[in-house]
Design a protein around this motif. Structure first.
Motif: not given
Length: 419
Positions: A178, A180, A192-193, A196, A198, A221-223
């Motif tokens: 993720v 920052q 953000p997508n 990050n 996974s 996940l910060r999205t």
């Protein structure tokens, strides 16, 4: 079993086609390539000193239902204060590294240490069933295979950060990376997508097909629902439970028949958690490790393990020549969080968002404009262009040279160039 700890040693002669093509092209232009893996760009001493300061956040979070012991190794730059520690479920541990840090993060499972953390609690060689690093809490070496890896080159000197989830050494635990942005305007503008990834390859932890995490976790996940992660939607829990070939499981079942492993076969029950060796890590054969006469994309093909990895974790590195579909490239300056057992499903960012990812790698931003497919201008604003494979870098001093790259070369060069 492969005894070496570092995949670069296993893959040291496996040079991707992009570097071969690029090297030949530069030779025609009479531009020499530096021999070393590390280089210094033309920056002031003040900037170089700043890059070495440990000010960039490196957070590790455990969302698994069990205790894990993360491990960290540093290839270059200033690493964190602790290279191994205990994380209870739901805990995070925040450290800092230098802006030019290059290293790896992995998770150790089922660990039992002595009270002072210097040896296995009950004797023996290993304290952890997977990812062990010589039986101590604070790792001094890399983790034993099989192990899932989060790999980073935060600033290679070309203004870019490179990172990936690697299963080249095998798989032991789900993970996500993720970004920052750290109030960096350039990074804040990146959706953000796109940043990050996974990988979820453990039975029982995979969300159902069509799962939407944003109903229960609006900032997953910060999205968010405005920029949702593109998830792989074809794999079900049954497939996740059997994606690893039998002979590559850390604790393989009894050999059926006369020693032949049918793959796949649903008639024999598998344990719910069983780390998986890669074909290279288990067999150490040149054809699996892309070494010797197999050190080119044309001669080294994905194994059954590699194909299974890409089906279950599309954004993960699966074998030596998997750069194009597994490397994330963004402007440098970000911090990162590594999340173990992130939940939901594996992402499929690089394949489904390829146009945007190419723009991001080349321009440092996403404009929505499609790049011309016939030809492109390859321009370096700085003094050095870096070509990366599996955590290593190879540099070439281009200055402000402008090269015209044909469409045949573009497919190999795009993901490594900055416009």
């Amino acid at each position: 079993m492969l005894l070496i700890r570092d995949r670069e040693r296993a893959l040291s002669s496996a040079l991707p086609s992009i570097i071969r093509i690029y090297t030949a092209f530069l030779a025609l232009s009479s531009i020499p390539i530096a021999n070393g893996l590390h280089h210094m760009s033309r920056k002031s001493p003040e900037k170089l000193d700043r890059r070495k300061e440990p000010i960039t956040p490196l957070v590790v979070t455990n969302n698994c239902p069990e205790i894990i012991y993360p491990g960290i190794s540093t290839q270059s730059g200033e690493g964190p204060g602790k290279n191994g520690f205990k994380l209870d479920p739901g805990e995070s541990y925040n450290q800092t590294v230098s802006e030019d840090w290059q290293g790896r993060v992995w998770g150790r499972t089922n660990c039992s240490f002595s009270d002072d953390g210097t040896k296995p609690k009950d004797g023996g060689v290993r304290a952890c069933s997977s990812g062990d690093c010589n039986g101590i809490v604070d790792c001094k070496v890399g983790g034993d295979v099989p192990v899932s890896l989060a790999e980073f080159t935060l600033d290679a000197g070309d203004g870019h950060t490179y990172y990936d989830i690697s299963l080249v050494d095998g798989y032991n635990i789900p993970m996500a990376i993720v970004l920052q942005p750290l109030q960096n305007v350039t990074l804040d503008d990146i959706p953000p997508n796109l940043t990050n990834p996974s990988c979820q390859g453990t039975a029982g932890l995979l969300a159902q097909q069509g799962y939407d995490p944003y109903n229960d976790h609006p900032n997953f996940l910060r999205t968010n629902s405005s920029y949702p992660l593109p998830f792989e939607q074809n794999v079900d829990d049954a497939q996740v439970s059997r994606w690893c070939p039998w002979d590559l499981q850390q604790k393989a079942p009894e050999k059926p028949g006369d020693g032949v492993y049918p793959y796949p076969d649903d008639n024999i029950e598998r344990p719910p958690f069983n780390p998986c060796y890669s074909a290279c890590a288990k067999n150490n054969k040149p054809e699996d490790c892309c070494t010797g006469k197999y050190n080119s994309p044309s001669s080294c093909s994905p194994s059954d393990y590699s194909k299974a990895v890409k089906a279950v974790c599309p954004d993960a590195y699966s074998y030596a020549f998997d750069d194009q579909s597994s490397t994330f490239i963004i402007p440098s300056g970000a911090g990162f969080e590594v999340v173990f057992c992130p939940g939901a499903r594996s992402t499929n960012i690089l394949a489904t968002q390829s146009d945007k990812m190419l723009q991001l790698a080349q321009q440092g931003r996403v404009s929505g404009k499609k790049r011309e497919e016939s030809s492109l201008t390859y321009r370096r604003r700085g003094s050095t262009t870096v070509l990366k494979r599996s955590g290593a870098t190879r540099s070439s001093p281009l200055g402000n040279t402008v090269l015209l790259v044909t469409s045949a070369m573009a497919a190999s060069v795009l993901a490594y160039a900055e416009m």
